[in-house]
Design an enzyme around this catalytic site. Sequence first.
Site, PDB file in Angstrom:
ATOM      1  N   LEU A  98       9.722  42.468  57.444  1.00  0.00           N
ATOM      2  CA  LEU A  98       9.907  41.145  56.839  1.00  0.00           C
ATOM      3  C   LEU A  98      11.144  41.112  55.959  1.00  0.00           C
ATOM      4  O   LEU A  98      11.920  40.150  55.970  1.00  0.00           O
ATOM      5  CB  LEU A  98       8.660  40.761  56.022  1.00  0.00           C
ATOM      6  CG  LEU A  98       8.726  39.394  55.331  1.00  0.00           C
ATOM      7  CD1 LEU A  98       8.908  38.270  56.339  1.00  0.00           C
ATOM      8  CD2 LEU A  98       7.473  39.142  54.482  1.00  0.00           C
ATOM      9  N   HIS A 143      20.674  39.050  33.208  1.00  0.00           N
ATOM     10  CA  HIS A 143      20.078  38.616  34.474  1.00  0.00           C
ATOM     11  C   HIS A 143      20.947  37.620  35.201  1.00  0.00           C
ATOM     12  O   HIS A 143      20.629  37.201  36.306  1.00  0.00           O
ATOM     13  CB  HIS A 143      18.697  38.011  34.233  1.00  0.00           C
ATOM     14  CG  HIS A 143      17.733  39.005  33.669  1.00  0.00           C
ATOM     15  ND1 HIS A 143      17.357  38.994  32.352  1.00  0.00           N
ATOM     16  CD2 HIS A 143      17.111  40.058  34.230  1.00  0.00           C
ATOM     17  CE1 HIS A 143      16.530  39.996  32.142  1.00  0.00           C
ATOM     18  NE2 HIS A 143      16.372  40.656  33.257  1.00  0.00           N
TER      19      HIS A 143
END
Length: 780
Positions: free
Chosen positions: A22, A716
């Site tokens: 996946l 981030h």
Amino acid sequence: MSNISLPVATLGMPRIGPRRELKFALESYWAGKSSEAQLLEAAAGLRLANWARQRSLGATIIPSNDFSLYDHVLDTSVMVGAIPDVYGWDAGPVSLKTYFTMARGAGDGQDAGLAHADDRHGPAAQEMTKWFDTNYHYMVPEFRKDQTFELSSRKPIEEYEEAKSLGYQTRCVLIGPVTFLKLGKSADPAFNPLLLLDQLLPVYVDVLRELAAQGAEWVQLDEPCLVLDLDESSRGALRRVYAHFAKAVPGLKIMLATYFGSLADNLDTALALPIAGLHVDLVRASDQLNAITEVARSDLVLSLGVIDGRNVWRCNLQELFDRLAPAIAKLGRDRVEIAPSCSLLHIPVDLDLENHLDHDVKNWLAFSVQKIKELTTLGSALAGNQARASRLLAASRRAAGARQRSSKINNPNVTGRLAAIDQTMHCRRSSYATRTELQRARLALPVFPTTTIGSFPQTAYIRSARASHAQGKLSDAQYDQLLKAETARAVRWQEEIGLDVLVHGEFERNDMVQYFGERLSGFAFTKHGWVQSYGSRCVRPPILFGDVSRPNPMTVDCWSYAQSLTKKPVKAMLTGPVTILNWSFVREDILRSEVCLQIALAIQDEVVDLQNAGAKIIQIDEAALREGLPLRKSQWKRYLDWAVNGFRICSSVAADETQIHTHMCYSEFNDIIDAIAEMDADVISIETSRSKMELLDAFRSHKYPNQIGPGVYDIHSPRVPETAEMKNLITLARQQLSDCQLWINPDCGLKTRKWEEVRPALVNMVAAARELRAALIAQR
Ligand code: GLN
Ligand code: ZN
């Protein structure tokens, strides 16, 4: 006769595939290298393989809709049309593009969901957080006060039909409406999403009715919120929901699944619901079986979660059989199913792929495939089909016995050291006040000292060198040379831009836990033991199987080399015991608190060696301390006591003049601030830039005495913060803390960033500190 078994359910399977199929299908689609049709085909292939695998292993109750292209909570938001306006959706089916924008954000601010993307480039991803106390991350649903819902995705029905057309009668899995609402958030924090229940229920009823119309006899509704501390309004919501479903879709049987803990004070609520079946976690809470057996309605089907869905150990089936047989005799076989404690999502797929594992260790393990086999064996035995099962039961008992006695697990030196721990090992020699004077004199740092959290960018160059080294294409000496060159460059650059406390850059580390696990005894590593962390991201947690000790120094060489290049202090970097514990699959034959102590003693050895080598500053990261908190508040104190104790054992050997740092990358401290203070680190660095220093409230109101580095650079995001911005953040911090407490640093390590971002950001950060220092001197 030979087919007799109790029904075996799986609750949910890992979605990524045995070889992370996946992940590769998603990443190829995102990169524009394959089409939507190809992605969907790969996904269908994985679903079919899962159904076929379960059947061939003997599972009889097979789930559908446990698959997800990204996250099952996101699927639920999409199913009910809880899609915030920014994603530009207005009714109708939700496109894959919208779905992935919710998951990952749009444009080049896209950071695989970890961050809110930069607004300039389109909508950010939905917020992501941990699913209960697992390391799986879900996309947090977002609700407006005037939220309306409508059926916007028929995924559960389609996947049910898909399975059926392939010959599998499945039990479709949905997140229960109460858990779903409780996991969500609203822009107004005072708004309680449970108020949206009445609007939400019709959508669920639509789905349930359609499933029933397609021929579904059972559905599985997951309400893990039932193992949390619930208030009366949540309990009332559960009663309302399930009474409503019983009336609206009377023919459909609901298996209400609870997991990750005990129902405890919610047991009566759960048992009073008009449902046809209840799944309970008997691994984390085996003691609840008696109470349930006593009081459950006699027609309630019980799904007993007896095999651990959260950990990788092989079970002692004989022992489990002996424990369960009386209960099942009492309940009657026809109302019992057996199952893993929770979905198998949280463990790797197939142990058979691990060919290099130590033979004994492998014999003690079970991944998803092996756990389903365990269930079918147990199911046969419990149904009275001893002939088929007895050999397997005996084999599993033998494996458990061998494990217990193995010298690979038991190290008398470790046991001896644990027994010898005394009070002096729980604290530093002197108080913080004394220590800080000595450290100040020794380190002679300016006010607002600047530093970083440890790692510098893990560039493609470094990663490919590591891969070549692992494949033997690069010799140890060559690899070492290359790491040294990177370190030297980083040290020189840090000196140049004027950081006060330097780091070596952690170029040698693949991962902050794996690096240490590979150097400690008691750990094993898999090749294919991947577990989904979020979306396409998978992790391969170390397996902590035996007594932990440290045969050799782990970080001293890297640190010494870096320190040899500069007169400025280089901070040594260690990962703390609680973080190592929380990010591994941990043995369960001894208490977690005991394993924590073992790791703490190993890290303590490293602290001693670093200190002897001349390290004046040592940082012990505890990034995962908070996430290890138990789900029930009543158990927090016990956990925090041993977790804090573990940290203190590592640091107690530091001399007064050695400065101990710790780092934690999250932003909620209010409820654990006392424990943080108890850790007694001389300096703690934390994540604060995005919350605009709000979380410093906790540190101020608790009069946190030691030094703090509140992050001023949000690592981030690829964005480079300006000097003025960081000065503003520091100014906010100065309103809460005294100047002599403050350090200036980024939110976290910089390994995921690019040097092009890191360089200007840190130059700006140093400038911010310098300008504030100058202003301070001018004031005097
Ligand atoms: N020292 C580690 C680093 O800088 C800390 C990482 C973390 O807290 N997650 O990468
Ligand atoms: Zn961090």
